[in-house]
Design an enzyme around this catalytic site. Structure first.
Site, PDB file in Angstrom:
ATOM      1  N   ASP A  67      41.788  32.759  22.509  1.00 13.84           N
ATOM      2  CA  ASP A  67      42.218  34.148  22.391  1.00 13.84           C
ATOM      3  C   ASP A  67      43.329  34.423  23.413  1.00 13.84           C
ATOM      4  O   ASP A  67      43.072  34.779  24.549  1.00 13.84           O
ATOM      5  CB  ASP A  67      41.006  35.053  22.658  1.00 13.84           C
ATOM      6  CG  ASP A  67      41.235  36.444  22.111  1.00 13.84           C
ATOM      7  OD1 ASP A  67      42.249  36.651  21.434  1.00 13.84           O
ATOM      8  OD2 ASP A  67      40.389  37.316  22.374  1.00 13.84           O
ATOM      9  N   CYS A 104      34.419  69.074  46.242  1.00 14.95           N
ATOM     10  CA  CYS A 104      34.886  70.147  47.136  1.00 14.95           C
ATOM     11  C   CYS A 104      35.302  71.406  46.382  1.00 14.95           C
ATOM     12  O   CYS A 104      35.774  72.360  46.981  1.00 14.95           O
ATOM     13  CB  CYS A 104      36.029  69.640  48.006  1.00 14.95           C
ATOM     14  SG  CYS A 104      37.557  69.414  47.078  1.00 14.95           S
ATOM     15  N   CYS A 156      36.994  70.029  41.406  1.00 11.63           N
ATOM     16  CA  CYS A 156      36.495  68.802  42.037  1.00 11.63           C
ATOM     17  C   CYS A 156      34.979  68.887  42.231  1.00 11.63           C
ATOM     18  O   CYS A 156      34.478  69.865  42.793  1.00 11.63           O
ATOM     19  CB  CYS A 156      37.193  68.599  43.379  1.00 11.63           C
ATOM     20  SG  CYS A 156      36.537  67.192  44.284  1.00 11.63           S
ATOM     21  N   LYS A 169      35.436  34.183  12.591  1.00  9.65           N
ATOM     22  CA  LYS A 169      35.507  35.064  13.754  1.00  9.65           C
ATOM     23  C   LYS A 169      34.112  35.434  14.231  1.00  9.65           C
ATOM     24  O   LYS A 169      33.264  35.833  13.432  1.00  9.65           O
ATOM     25  CB  LYS A 169      36.247  36.354  13.377  1.00  9.65           C
ATOM     26  CG  LYS A 169      37.711  36.146  13.069  1.00  9.65           C
ATOM     27  CD  LYS A 169      38.556  36.337  14.296  1.00  9.65           C
ATOM     28  CE  LYS A 169      39.018  37.753  14.359  1.00  9.65           C
ATOM     29  NZ  LYS A 169      40.293  37.967  14.979  1.00  9.65           N
ATOM     30  N   CYS A 217      42.260  65.688  42.522  1.00 13.87           N
ATOM     31  CA  CYS A 217      41.894  66.724  43.482  1.00 13.87           C
ATOM     32  C   CYS A 217      42.921  66.617  44.605  1.00 13.87           C
ATOM     33  O   CYS A 217      43.124  65.536  45.162  1.00 13.87           O
ATOM     34  CB  CYS A 217      40.488  66.463  44.027  1.00 13.87           C
ATOM     35  SG  CYS A 217      40.144  67.429  45.504  1.00 13.87           S
ATOM     36  N   TYR A 244      47.331  23.064  19.895  1.00 12.77           N
ATOM     37  CA  TYR A 244      46.395  22.618  18.865  1.00 12.77           C
ATOM     38  C   TYR A 244      47.039  22.275  17.521  1.00 12.77           C
ATOM     39  O   TYR A 244      46.354  22.066  16.535  1.00 12.77           O
ATOM     40  CB  TYR A 244      45.320  23.692  18.635  1.00 12.77           C
ATOM     41  CG  TYR A 244      45.874  25.107  18.555  1.00 12.77           C
ATOM     42  CD1 TYR A 244      46.717  25.481  17.531  1.00 12.77           C
ATOM     43  CD2 TYR A 244      45.562  26.040  19.529  1.00 12.77           C
ATOM     44  CE1 TYR A 244      47.230  26.757  17.457  1.00 12.77           C
ATOM     45  CE2 TYR A 244      46.070  27.328  19.464  1.00 12.77           C
ATOM     46  CZ  TYR A 244      46.912  27.686  18.426  1.00 12.77           C
ATOM     47  OH  TYR A 244      47.425  28.941  18.362  1.00 12.77           O
ATOM     48  N   CYS A 254      38.339  66.824  51.348  1.00  9.50           N
ATOM     49  CA  CYS A 254      37.414  66.491  50.265  1.00  9.50           C
ATOM     50  C   CYS A 254      36.603  65.256  50.695  1.00  9.50           C
ATOM     51  O   CYS A 254      37.167  64.177  50.910  1.00  9.50           O
ATOM     52  CB  CYS A 254      38.226  66.223  49.008  1.00  9.50           C
ATOM     53  SG  CYS A 254      37.241  65.695  47.619  1.00  9.50           S
ATOM     54  N   GLU A 311      37.764  23.462  15.665  1.00  4.61           N
ATOM     55  CA  GLU A 311      38.278  23.719  17.022  1.00  4.61           C
ATOM     56  C   GLU A 311      37.922  25.121  17.469  1.00  4.61           C
ATOM     57  O   GLU A 311      37.684  26.004  16.652  1.00  4.61           O
ATOM     58  CB  GLU A 311      39.811  23.638  17.017  1.00  4.61           C
ATOM     59  CG  GLU A 311      40.345  22.268  16.772  1.00  4.61           C
ATOM     60  CD  GLU A 311      41.767  22.308  16.227  1.00  4.61           C
ATOM     61  OE1 GLU A 311      42.482  23.298  16.467  1.00  4.61           O
ATOM     62  OE2 GLU A 311      42.132  21.339  15.549  1.00  4.61           O
ATOM     63  N   LYS A 370      38.745  28.792  18.737  1.00  2.00           N
ATOM     64  CA  LYS A 370      39.859  29.703  18.458  1.00  2.00           C
ATOM     65  C   LYS A 370      40.177  30.437  19.760  1.00  2.00           C
ATOM     66  O   LYS A 370      39.462  31.360  20.162  1.00  2.00           O
ATOM     67  CB  LYS A 370      39.484  30.679  17.344  1.00  2.00           C
ATOM     68  CG  LYS A 370      40.633  31.575  16.929  1.00  2.00           C
ATOM     69  CD  LYS A 370      40.273  32.305  15.648  1.00  2.00           C
ATOM     70  CE  LYS A 370      41.315  33.255  15.135  1.00  2.00           C
ATOM     71  NZ  LYS A 370      42.229  33.848  16.034  1.00  2.00           N
TER      72      LYS A 370
HETATM   73  S1  IVH Z   1      45.976  26.699  13.916  1.00  2.00           S
HETATM   74  C1  IVH Z   1      49.008  27.210  10.443  1.00  2.00           C
HETATM   75  N1  IVH Z   1      44.170  26.439  15.790  1.00  2.00           N
HETATM   76  O1  IVH Z   1      44.727  32.161  15.929  1.00  2.00           O
HETATM   77  C2  IVH Z   1      47.827  27.344  11.342  1.00  2.00           C
HETATM   78  N2  IVH Z   1      45.253  28.549  15.580  1.00  2.00           N
HETATM   79  O2  IVH Z   1      44.395  34.256  13.937  1.00  2.00           O
HETATM   80  C3  IVH Z   1      48.207  27.423  12.751  1.00  2.00           C
HETATM   81  N3  IVH Z   1      44.566  30.202  17.272  1.00  2.00           N
HETATM   82  O3  IVH Z   1      48.014  32.144  14.717  1.00  2.00           O
HETATM   83  C4  IVH Z   1      47.162  27.921  13.622  1.00  2.00           C
HETATM   84  N4  IVH Z   1      43.140  28.906  18.328  1.00  2.00           N
HETATM   85  O4  IVH Z   1      47.593  31.986  17.348  1.00  2.00           O
HETATM   86  C5  IVH Z   1      45.047  27.272  15.192  1.00  2.00           C
HETATM   87  N5  IVH Z   1      42.584  26.022  17.452  1.00  2.00           N
HETATM   88  C6  IVH Z   1      43.458  26.858  16.858  1.00  2.00           C
HETATM   89  C7  IVH Z   1      43.653  28.179  17.306  1.00  2.00           C
HETATM   90  C8  IVH Z   1      44.560  29.001  16.618  1.00  2.00           C
HETATM   91  C9  IVH Z   1      43.714  30.109  18.302  1.00  2.00           C
HETATM   92  C10 IVH Z   1      45.338  31.439  16.977  1.00  2.00           C
HETATM   93  C11 IVH Z   1      46.758  31.202  16.530  1.00  2.00           C
HETATM   94  C12 IVH Z   1      46.790  31.705  15.106  1.00  2.00           C
HETATM   95  C13 IVH Z   1      45.744  32.769  15.178  1.00  2.00           C
HETATM   96  C14 IVH Z   1      45.265  33.187  13.821  1.00  2.00           C
END
Ligand code: IVH
Length: 671
Positions: free
Chosen positions: A120, A411, A408, A314, A426, A227, A432, A116, A118
């Site tokens: 942010d 001026c 400044c 990451k 300023c 998720y 100015c 999946e 991740k």
């Molecule tokens: S699963 C026990 N799935 O990333 C595992 N986390 O750095 C539960 N996050 O704490 C997390 N996308 O806040 C999961 N598709 C995803 C995610 C995800 C973002 C975040 C989440 C987690 C953090 C860890």
């Protein structure tokens, strides 16, 4: 009674229909009706609910507008701790995870991974009991978080009620985030109102979740993807399949997720999104890889902080190096100085970058950045390029510490820096050049007077001595504009016409155009509406001003300062003579005679309208405001917290009592 039964039936029907449309729109992204028709349904439901308050339900789709009262966040313990994830950064580390997992099952388990995005943002845990949203809690320290249920209720992609075959008790976890468009809009608005912009969408999302008034959260347009499902009664052993089923319950689960049979397939998914994440409308910072079988997840278990069945990969932040050529110091219309780095041109996330803001003196000294240094550049929130650090190994010998300017650049006035403020200023605001030009540009901008004029024309007019402030614009003649280089008969006439037309701008726009510090669009509207005329604003004390809702000390002080400056007063006088609007004009389009000479007394606190607004409505609809109850009073418009002696008097005199909602209905108001 039959009426009540049919009202309840209709209310329930409408709630269901609207929830279905919400689901189609926010979860499936496939609306089947237009905005207009949707609004009609919502309005119909709102009206029915108002007429039948006994059927109120906090989970009704009408309740997503939030509440204006302050939420105190209570601390709530998570039933299952909210763990974080272990991180990997390359294929080797990822393969280690795969090897370990296989070893755990002595190499004889046949399992799949769920891959999946991740997301942010800010993690959230939401509990549904019998399909009804009960509580939403932030991660906090993983064991205990803040109860932000009221804020979460305003997010339209989160269902307040589930449908279909959902488990009785269900906790769903996911990420609350802000998409790029909303983030950009919010930051532009904040900059306009002299508030510091959020560094990235993640900060904007987590900051918004902690706002005490959910009505403000409702306007921020947050989104959420869920998720992770926790329940004793999940339909399938496959996590991925459960997510697909949960979509049918109304839950916004990840749209880009796949199962993979081996680590090579996982890696393909990772590579694809590493190259394509720029195309998503929101930020992701990696990929999450989970063992798909819940049974196997349980067997793998967890360490103190992280599960053994999942890991994140990451992405490296997109980062490039380039050279700092020079630093410019820009002067804004308020006199604030912003240092800007001029860089050797470099490609970053598909765009060429030549400049990056260095924000203020503190940032420069923290970075210890020097001319000719090699710097690391990253995209902040996928949008704004940001200098992250200096590569000191590449620093040329004999380089000198970058000195912040003391005067400044435009001026030569000595700069000041007030305790607690990040920027140098300023103070020569009236002489100015960049401040003068900046103020005129602001005055003409679209949300202010909306005069069609470019930066270059303002510069030319200023440099030829034709304008020195906003009031001078209204003395300009077509001939004067025509005398400027590049201006033709037609373009000169157009500019004069646009200036002339701007005189129709309503008072709040004129007030905003004046460029008073901290008076953004919204504050200008509030001041205009509450104090009605420029005279009243000028004469108001700091206390009077600060009492107004949404104004507060800082703005009050700034408004007061503005009007103690004789030069500002002179400009306002000239603008008044030119015919600009300095008085708030009520919208009389809604003027009626419904109240036809009725004498009305208002008392108490109201929910939807302020007392001033109510008084004004009484007037424009033909009624008469009375200050106290007497035997010729026709109506008593009572809110919350009316004193008992007043109520007693009203009852003794047999005066009809009406509520705020009844009043709103009486006037057919569209609130
Ligand atoms: S699963 C026990 N799935 O990333 C595992 N986390 O750095 C539960 N996050 O704490 C997390 N996308 O806040 C999961 N598709 C995803 C995610 C995800 C973002 C975040 C989440 C987690 C953090 C860890």
């Amino acid at each position: 009674m039959t009426n009540k039964i049919s009202a309840e039936k209709k209310i329930l029907e409408l709630r269901n229909t609207i929830e279905k449309h919400n689901y189609n729109y926010y979860v499936l992204s496939q609306p089947i009706i237009g905005d207009y028709d949707y609004d009609i349904l919502l309005k119909e439901l709102q009206e029915l609910e108002e007429q039948n308050p006994e059927f109120n339900d906090p989970n009704s789709p009408t309740q997503r507008v939030g509440d204006d009262r302050n939420n105190e966040f209570t601390q709530v313990e998570h039933s299952t701790p909210m763990l974080s994830l272990g991180n990997t950064y390359n294929i080797e580390e990822l393969s280690d995870f795969d090897d370990k997992t296989k070893r755990f099952f002595n190499d004889n388990a046949d399992f799949k991974y769920s891959c999946e995005l991740k997301y942010d943002g800010a993690a959230i845990s939401i509990t549904y009991i019998n399909g009804v949203l009960q509580k939403a809690v932030t991660r906090g320290d993983g064991a205990i978080g803040d109860d932000v249920t009221n804020n979460i209720r305003t997010i339209k992609s989160i269902p307040l009620k589930l449908s279909g075959n959902y488990p009785e008790e269900l906790t769903v976890r996911g990420e609350v985030f802000m998409n790029h468009k909303t983030f950009e809009r919010l930051n532009n608005e904040r900059i306009e109102n002299e508030k510091s912009p959020f560094a990235n969408p993640r900060n904007a999302a987590s900051g918004t979740l902690k706002i005490q008034k959910s009505s403000i959260v409702a306007k921020r347009n947050l989104d959420c993807i869920l998720y992770y499902l926790i329940s004793d009664n999940l339909p399938s052993d496959s996590h991925n399949e459960n997510l697909t089923l949960a979509k049918k319950w109304g839950i916004n689960t990840p749209e880009h997720s796949v199962t993979a049979s081996n680590i090579d397939e996982v890696y393909k998914f990772i590579k694809y999104w590493e190259n394509n994440r720029d195309k998503l409308p929101y930020d992701i910072d990696g990929i999450v890889i989970k063992v798909d079988s819940i049974n196997l997840q349980k067997r793998l278990g967890q360490t103190a902080k992280t599960p053994r069945w999942a890991i994140s990969y990451k992405f490296k932040a997109e980062r490039v190096t380039t050279k700092l050529l020079s630093v410019d110091f820009q002067v804004g219309r308020t006199g604030a100085i912003t240092p800007v780095a001029n860089l050797e041109a470099v490609q970053l996330a598909g765009t060429e970058v030549k400049r990056a803001s260095l924000h203020n003196a503190d940032i420069i000294s923290e970075l210890d950045i020097r001319i000719n240094d090699t710097v690391f550049l990253e995209k902040g929130g996928e949008i704004i390029p940001k200098i992250i650090a200096v590569d000191k190994t590449k620093r040329p010998q004999n380089s000198e510490i970058l000195k912040y300017i003391t005067h400044c650049p435009a001026c030569d006035t000595k700069l000041i820096r007030t305790e607690g403020e990040a920027n140098h200023y300023c103070t020569n605001s009236l002489n100015c050049p960049p401040q003068i030009k900046g103020k005129i540009e602001h005055f003409c901008s679209r949300n202010a007077m909306n005069i069609t004029i470019g930066e270059a024309t303002i510069k030319a007019l200023y440099e030829s001595g034709l304008i020195n402030n906003a009031a001078d614009l209204f003395d300009l003649t077509k001939e004067q504009v025509f005398s400027l280089e590049g201006f033709k008969e037609k373009s000169s006439a157009n500019l004069i016409e646009s200036i002339e037309k701007s005189k129709d701008a309503e008072f709040s726009k004129v007030l905003f155009a004046l460029g008073i510090r901290f008076v953004g669009k919204t504050v200008a509207k509030t001041l205009a509406k509450n104090l009605k005329t420029i005279e009243n604003i000028k004469n108001a004390t700091i206390e009077n001003l600060a009492e107004i809702d949404e104004v507060g000390e800082r703005i009050a002080q700034s408004v007061h300062n503005y009007f103690t400056d004789k030069k500002s007063i002179l400009i306002i006088e000239r603008l008044q003579n030119a015919g600009l609007n300095f008085e708030f004009i009520e919208d009389t389009s809604s003027k009626t005679n419904i109240l036809d000479g009725k004498k009305i007394v208002i008392s108490g606190k109201f929910e939807k309208l302020s007392r001033d607004e109510l008084k004004n409505l009484i007037e424009v609809n033909g009624g008469i405001n009375q200050s106290s109850v007497s035997k010729n009073t026709d109506f008593f418009l009572g809110g919350d917290k009316v004193g008992p002696s007043k109520i007693k008097k009203v009852k003794e005199l047999n005066i009809s009592i009406i509520t705020e909602n009844e009043f709103i209905k009486l006037l057919n108001l569209d609130l």
